[in-house]
Design an enzyme around this catalytic site. Structure first.
Site, mmCIF file in Angstrom:
data_model
loop_
_atom_site.group_PDB
_atom_site.id
_atom_site.type_symbol
_atom_site.label_atom_id
_atom_site.label_comp_id
_atom_site.label_asym_id
_atom_site.label_seq_id
_atom_site.Cartn_x
_atom_site.Cartn_y
_atom_site.Cartn_z
ATOM 1 N N GLY A 111 -11.071 -4.216 -4.206
ATOM 2 C CA GLY A 111 -10.831 -3.229 -5.464
ATOM 3 C C GLY A 111 -12.258 -2.864 -5.825
ATOM 4 O O GLY A 111 -13.406 -3.512 -5.170
ATOM 5 N N GLU A 112 -12.443 -1.878 -6.661
ATOM 6 C CA GLU A 112 -13.674 -1.216 -7.268
ATOM 7 C C GLU A 112 -13.659 -0.980 -8.612
ATOM 8 O O GLU A 112 -12.746 -0.384 -9.212
ATOM 9 C CB GLU A 112 -13.840 -0.060 -6.141
ATOM 10 N N GLY A 113 -14.680 -1.455 -9.402
ATOM 11 C CA GLY A 113 -14.691 -1.157 -10.750
ATOM 12 C C GLY A 113 -16.036 -0.333 -11.049
ATOM 13 O O GLY A 113 -16.469 0.248 -10.116
ATOM 14 N N GLY A 114 -16.231 -0.122 -12.159
ATOM 15 C CA GLY A 114 -17.337 0.472 -12.775
ATOM 16 C C GLY A 114 -18.745 -0.036 -12.370
ATOM 17 O O GLY A 114 -19.636 0.632 -12.354
ATOM 18 N N GLY A 117 -19.114 -2.776 -9.658
ATOM 19 C CA GLY A 117 -19.275 -3.171 -8.513
ATOM 20 C C GLY A 117 -18.115 -3.296 -7.534
ATOM 21 O O GLY A 117 -16.813 -2.760 -8.137
ATOM 22 N N VAL A 137 -15.231 -5.436 -5.120
ATOM 23 C CA VAL A 137 -14.859 -6.817 -4.819
ATOM 24 C C VAL A 137 -14.162 -6.978 -3.494
ATOM 25 O O VAL A 137 -13.443 -6.094 -3.183
ATOM 26 C CB VAL A 137 -13.790 -7.422 -6.002
ATOM 27 N N LYS A 194 -18.199 -10.027 -5.164
ATOM 28 C CA LYS A 194 -18.460 -8.961 -6.006
ATOM 29 C C LYS A 194 -19.861 -8.492 -5.778
ATOM 30 O O LYS A 194 -20.858 -9.432 -5.740
ATOM 31 C CB LYS A 194 -18.263 -9.082 -7.633
ATOM 32 N N ASP A 204 -14.277 -6.698 -22.770
ATOM 33 C CA ASP A 204 -13.447 -6.157 -21.758
ATOM 34 C C ASP A 204 -11.981 -6.698 -21.233
ATOM 35 O O ASP A 204 -11.524 -6.619 -20.438
ATOM 36 C CB ASP A 204 -14.193 -5.667 -20.464
#
Length: 518
Positions: free
Chosen positions: A216-219, A221, A223, A238, A332
């Site tokens: 997955g990808e977040g704001g 980094g 993973v 990450k 968060d």
């Protein structure tokens, strides 16, 4: 430990995904044969000769085309390393023998020995480009693959029938030299491809961990799923996104690692390692969670019953309570940061992740609005009060609301509209949103968490935890949850073969690092 590489020695890390690469190789050979058939028929039509589809050469070519196409499908689905290795060794040899037999005595083909040499050269070059192997392996396979053509030339292959008894020595020498040259070129190509894969994998390898696939990808980094190259332990890595490399981003990333590593609650994600890549990219290694996020759970299976939501919340709030006790606010909390899965036979095991926005409580007002709009507490939006643990409890209320209804307390087409709802909107009770019954005690807890004034929310995470324990009236536990997960667990990818030390490239004298599969 010796560095010699023998025919049949393979990097086991490269073996993973080798079936798919062999499938591409077989497809390339099929396309070569198909192109040769089309070219031959076009030539026959241009000179007014009958089509060769029904000749000895044409029939053999069609059979080998079908064989290559079938091998393409078989290799793509093959899971047996032994069978994959056998195909890699046997297919070029079979190609050499098949080409020689097909062209032997084919009167409609001019200079069949030259055609055979050209075909086998194309086959070996295709293998060198598509199938990763050491140079010495390519040399062994290449020499054996060319052997039938050279032997047939020595027996009169390619010589007119009236001269079959008088073999031209120059033809044999030419076939031998061509074979050696083609094998050398193929070996050099294999060496380049093999060495490049080793260099790339060495650059991507993070300490003793090797990435497997993107999760997955977040704001902040990305993973990846990873494996420890010696312990074979699965993990998640990450990495800080390259386009966000700034001093502030680095500080936040390091803060996330240090904060999370301090937390010891069983429902907080465990940190294994931390460091930088050779190119300076920050990363940390954490436990790999077997399951899905609460967001995915509700999206796939719909709103959850009250007893299950209460059970999940107790675990998540317990992890937050430890963080709050250490003076940390998560900031968060949301369904995508609450992982739900199975651990050691215990279903619905919750793990709270992503402390990237965690903030020490110092009585300061937030300098900027940070977090996900649907889960922002009113005081965070307006910046009127210091950041406190009450903001996490508000986000817990939104998370519980989502788990019970599949929606959010405040919807809006824009971020300002959502924020306006948090500041001014009245919360519609979850029971008014859905047809299924919701436990009144749990509903009251959720509404209290969603109070505009932090003073009207539960006093602390520990107080919220006590209220949830009192609301847990219906039976839902890990054992009951385990039965649910046995029936509904998401499909898992095929396990990787255990990584082993890779053989050295004989021309480089170096041992390549574990290669990325695929």
């Amino acid at each position: 430990m010796g560095h010699a590489t023998r025919l049949g020695d393979y990097d086991s890390a490269v073996t993973h995904g080798l079936g798919e690469r062999l499938s591409r190789f077989a497809l390339a050979v099929a396309l070569i044969v198909l192109g040769l058939i089309v070219l031959g028929e076009a030539y026959a039509v241009s000179v007014g000769q009958p089509l060769s589809l029904f000749s000895t050469w044409g029939g053999a070519a069609q059979l080998f085309l079908l064989f290559s196409a079938a091998l393409t499908a078989v290799c793509a689905r093959c899971a047996s390393p032994s069978l994959v290795r056998a195909v890699d060794l046997g297919f070029p040899l079979a190609a050499g023998g098949a080409v020689t037999l097909a062209l032997w005595g084919a009167s409609e083909v001019a200079a069949p020995d030259l055609v055979a040499l050209l075909l086998m050269t194309l086959v070996l070059l295709a293998r060198a480009a598509l199938v990763p192997s050491s140079a010495s392996t390519s040399v062994g396979i290449g020499l054996l693959a060319f052997a039938p053509t050279v032997a047939a030339t020595a027996k009169g292959f390619g010589v007119a029938s009236e001269l079959a008894g008088d073999v031209d020595a120059f033809r044999v020498l030419f076939a031998a030299l061509w074979s050696v040259g083609a094998v050398a070129v193929a070996a050099m190509c294999s060496h380049v491809v093999y060495d490049l894969r080793a260099r790339v994998s060495s650059a991507l390898r993070l300490g003793p961990y090797s990435p497997v696939r993107l999760l997955g990808e977040g704001g902040v980094g990305r993973v990846y799923e990873a494996k420890h190259v010696r312990l074979h332990r699965p993990a998640a890595i990450k990495l800080l996104r390259g386009d966000l490399v700034s001093e502030r981003a680095l500080d936040r990333f390091e803060q996330e690692v240090q904060i999370t590593a301090r937390l010891q609650h069983p429902h907080t994600v465990s940190i294994y390692d931390y460091g930088r890549t050779a190119t300076g990219t920050l990363f940390y290694v954490m436990e790999l969670i077997d399951g899905m996020s609460l967001d995915d759970l509700v999206t796939r299976h719909g709103p959850l019953p009250s007893a299950r939501v209460t059970f999940l919340l107790q675990q998540a709030v317990g992890a937050l309570a430890e963080a709050h006790a250490q003076g940390l606010v998560h900031r968060d909390v949301k369904p995508s940061n609450i992982m739900v899965g199975a651990r050691a036979g215990l279903g619905d095991w919750v793990t709270v992740v992503d402390f990237g926005l965690a903030h020490p409580v110092r009585g300061e007002v937030a300098a900027a609005v940070m977090g996900t709009p649907h889960f922002l507490a009113p005081e965070i939006i307006e910046g009127s009060q210091p950041v406190s643990a009450a903001a996490d409890l508000y986000a817990v209320g939104v998370t519980a609301y989502f788990a019970l209804t599949g929606g959010f307390p405040f919807e809006g087409a824009t971020i300002p509209a959502v924020c306006a709802g948090h500041l001014l909107g009245a919360v519609e009770p979850p029971s008014a949103r859905v047809a299924h019954p919701i436990d009144p005690a749990l509903e009251q807890i959720v509404l209290r968490c969603l109070a505009k004034d932090p003073a009207d929310r539960p006093e602390s995470a520990d107080a919220l935890l006590a209220s949830l324990a009192q609301a847990q009236r219906r039976a839902w536990d890990h054992e009951r949850a385990h039965a649910w997960w046995v029936e509904h667990a998401p499909p898992r990818p095929a396990p990787l073969p255990p990584p082993e030390p890779a053989p050295a490239c004989p021309w480089s004298g170096r041992r390549p690092a574990l290669a990325l599969p695929g």
